[in-house]
Design an enzyme around this catalytic site. Structure first.
Site, PDB file in Angstrom:
ATOM      1  N   GLY A 135      72.897  55.638  19.723  1.00  0.00           N
ATOM      2  CA  GLY A 135      74.137  55.707  19.912  1.00  0.00           C
ATOM      3  C   GLY A 135      74.868  54.720  20.548  1.00  0.00           C
ATOM      4  CD  GLU A 136      73.974  51.845  24.143  1.00  0.00           C
ATOM      5  OE1 GLU A 136      74.268  50.903  23.809  1.00  0.00           O
ATOM      6  OE2 GLU A 136      73.171  52.344  25.060  1.00  0.00           O
ATOM      7  N   GLY A 137      77.371  53.403  19.469  1.00  0.00           N
ATOM      8  CA  GLY A 137      78.196  52.859  18.428  1.00  0.00           C
ATOM      9  C   GLY A 137      77.341  51.609  17.732  1.00  0.00           C
TER      10      GLY A 137
END
Lengths: 359, 359
Positions: free
Chosen positions: B327-329
């Site tokens: 996640g987090e981009g």
């Protein structure tokens, strides 16, 4: 295998191969340990963590340096086997495309610009004329190979000369600060030579490693496959003699890319593969120096069947799988930012032990 | 579906959804025609050509602009369902990770630096304190959601407020020159909410869309899946009422990312998805405005099962498949250079008709 003692040029190639260091497994495992202690669940960056460990092994450093000055070397040459009708493109396209690489109007230029890489073109054997340009290195060994279906593509001396031309360029680039090398190729009809190299190095039949290249239709592909089969029968290639294999069925650009790969590995610089021609060169490089594989990264999976066969033989998983089948180094270049990210994660990310409020 | 007339906030969300334009199929096909006439065999850049056509459609321009100022929006929030033991991580990690995003020590910072993207963090509902920082936008709707297994996660007003917070940030960034938006998320326990959103939007059972997230073991995954099943039974979600779905089982960060996606699409900016939480947000955004899908690019394929289910429902093929599940981009960011290359090819490459010595 050779007739008499190896020549001075052949000895220089052997020295180059001998300079490739052992893979630094210690750095790779230290990188994985570091990765497991970073501020994220262990393994949650997947293949990016594996690539980080690979970069650490190539550089013998944890964290590895972040690639900051990548370059693609596009080795270009022509092929005598073109006369056998193995491609719908005229031979003159090789020199024309070199002109486009120099003018900055080809796909490799666009992709290199997108990822911040330099383009360097090595004319190691084009048949046609190419203009002077700062991006061009002239190192023509001959004006294209002879027809591999009728006899050897070149002499051992010529093959060795092309290997050294690639190695010399890689050495020059690394001395100038280049810290990552992408292999690129240009040569109308070169997937026929690549199929021969792949078959020789893997022992697989022609049908497993011959593909449509830049646009052969079914009839042309069948003809191309039969030609590769016949060439393998004629030349009786010995995979333990990579220079002999290159001389019999290779291209001058394949030989040059072997040199780039060996020199890059010797200098501790990662070498990123592109499509089937660069994979074929990598297999030949491995026959010269098995440890070269430790410096290689498979940039992408080309749909050419020989590319997957070759990557499997090399034990490399490609970074990308986007259906690119152009060559020029385009697919290899697209993997460069992923490698930069892999190195940056090992360099910049904090330790999970510092997590405030941790479990 | 609602009790009485929609509120002013709900009407603003409806206006936002109505501003998403039709997909410009004409620009997409014009881009493919242009691509086929470039200096390369037609189709030889594979998915890069498809992405170029997609960028052209989003921008309504051929060639599309080359993304030069990408940004990742990491929306962060906490989840009441955390109390049900659906993750091994303490809730405080959400705010701690926001602190790391601001300090520049998280994976998203490293990957963003590697691809030249800006990181912007949106606190739309963290439970813990986070420090001031130029990269932080404060827009807390509430200090985390309520427990979706016991009742609605939030009110419709709160869900709409979070959507508008995301949209407002996207609008601000685009006005400041950002030309590509990557969706990122942070929220301990948010894959449980994502699974509920995915199930509600696709009609698939909990077992198809619930995964281990950031480290649930088999027993915890079984518990999580049972909880998602029970939540779906309890809330009787109506996929035609996306605000109701968000309010019942969503996260504040999911709602904010819906807003980023809708606003980006309305402004003609490509929106790149990351992992399962962003895919869930994209499905909700599609329920608000089906044409939003034309502006979306799937950055990568997360191994979370819900990610592939959701991408399939959206009809999106991911650019990368590297096993990232952070996640987090991070995975979305890695696709940015490929998009830049796709636009550059359409912009910079010459015409094959100009090929000297052509067939």
């Amino acid at each position: 295998v050779t007739d008499g003692a190896p020549s001075a040029v052949e000895r220089r190639v052997a020295d180059l191969a001998a300079a490739v260091p052992r893979v630094d497994a210690g750095a790779a495992s230290a990188a994985q340990v570091r990765s497991d202690g970073l501020l994220k669940p262990p393994g949650s960056l997947g293949a990016v963590e594996v690539l980080g460990a690979r970069l650490a092994a190539v550089a013998c450093a944890v964290p590895p340096p972040v690639p900051a000055a990548p370059a693609v070397v596009v080795a270009a040459a022509d092929h005598g086997v073109h006369a056998q009708g193995v491609t719908p493109w005229p031979q003159s396209v090789t020199a024309s495309m070199v002109g486009a690489f120099l003018a900055g109007t080809a796909s490799v230029n666009a992709v290199a610009a997108a990822v911040g890489a330099r383009v360097v073109v090595l004319d190691v054997g084009c048949a046609g004329e190419v203009p002077d340009h700062p991006r061009l290195r002239r190192a023509r060994v001959r004006r294209g190979t002879a027809d591999l279906s009728a006899g050897p593509a070149m002499t051992r001396e010529e093959a060795a000369g092309a290997v050294l031309a690639g190695a010399g360029l890689a050495e020059e680039l690394v001395a100038a600060g280049v810290d990552l090398l992408v292999l690129g190729d240009m040569g109308i009809a070169n997937t026929t030579a690549a199929a021969c190299l792949l078959a020789a190095c893997t022992g697989r039949p022609a049908a497993d490693v011959t593909g449509p290249g830049a646009g052969a239709d079914a009839a042309m592909l069948a003809h191309k496959t039969a030609l590769v089969t016949a060439a393998l029968d004629r030349h009786r290639l010995d995979p333990a003699d990579p220079l002999g294999v290159l001389a019999a069925v290779g291209g001058l650009e394949h030989a040059a890319l072997v040199g780039v790969a060996l020199s890059g590995a010797a200098d501790g610089v990662p070498v990123v593969l592109d499509g089937v021609n660069t994979v074929a060169a990598a297999l030949v490089a491995r026959a010269f120096a098995p440890d070269v594989v430790g410096a290689l990264v498979a940039g992408h999976r080309s749909p050419e069947p020989g590319a997957s066969v070759g990557l499997g033989a090399l034990g490399l998983d490609p970074v990308l799988d986007l259906g690119l089948r152009l060559g020029e180094g385009t697919g290899g270049l697209l993997a460069v930012p992923v490698l930069a990210a892999a190195a940056r994660v090992l360099t910049d990310v904090g330790a999970i032990a510092d997590l405030a409020g941790g479990a």
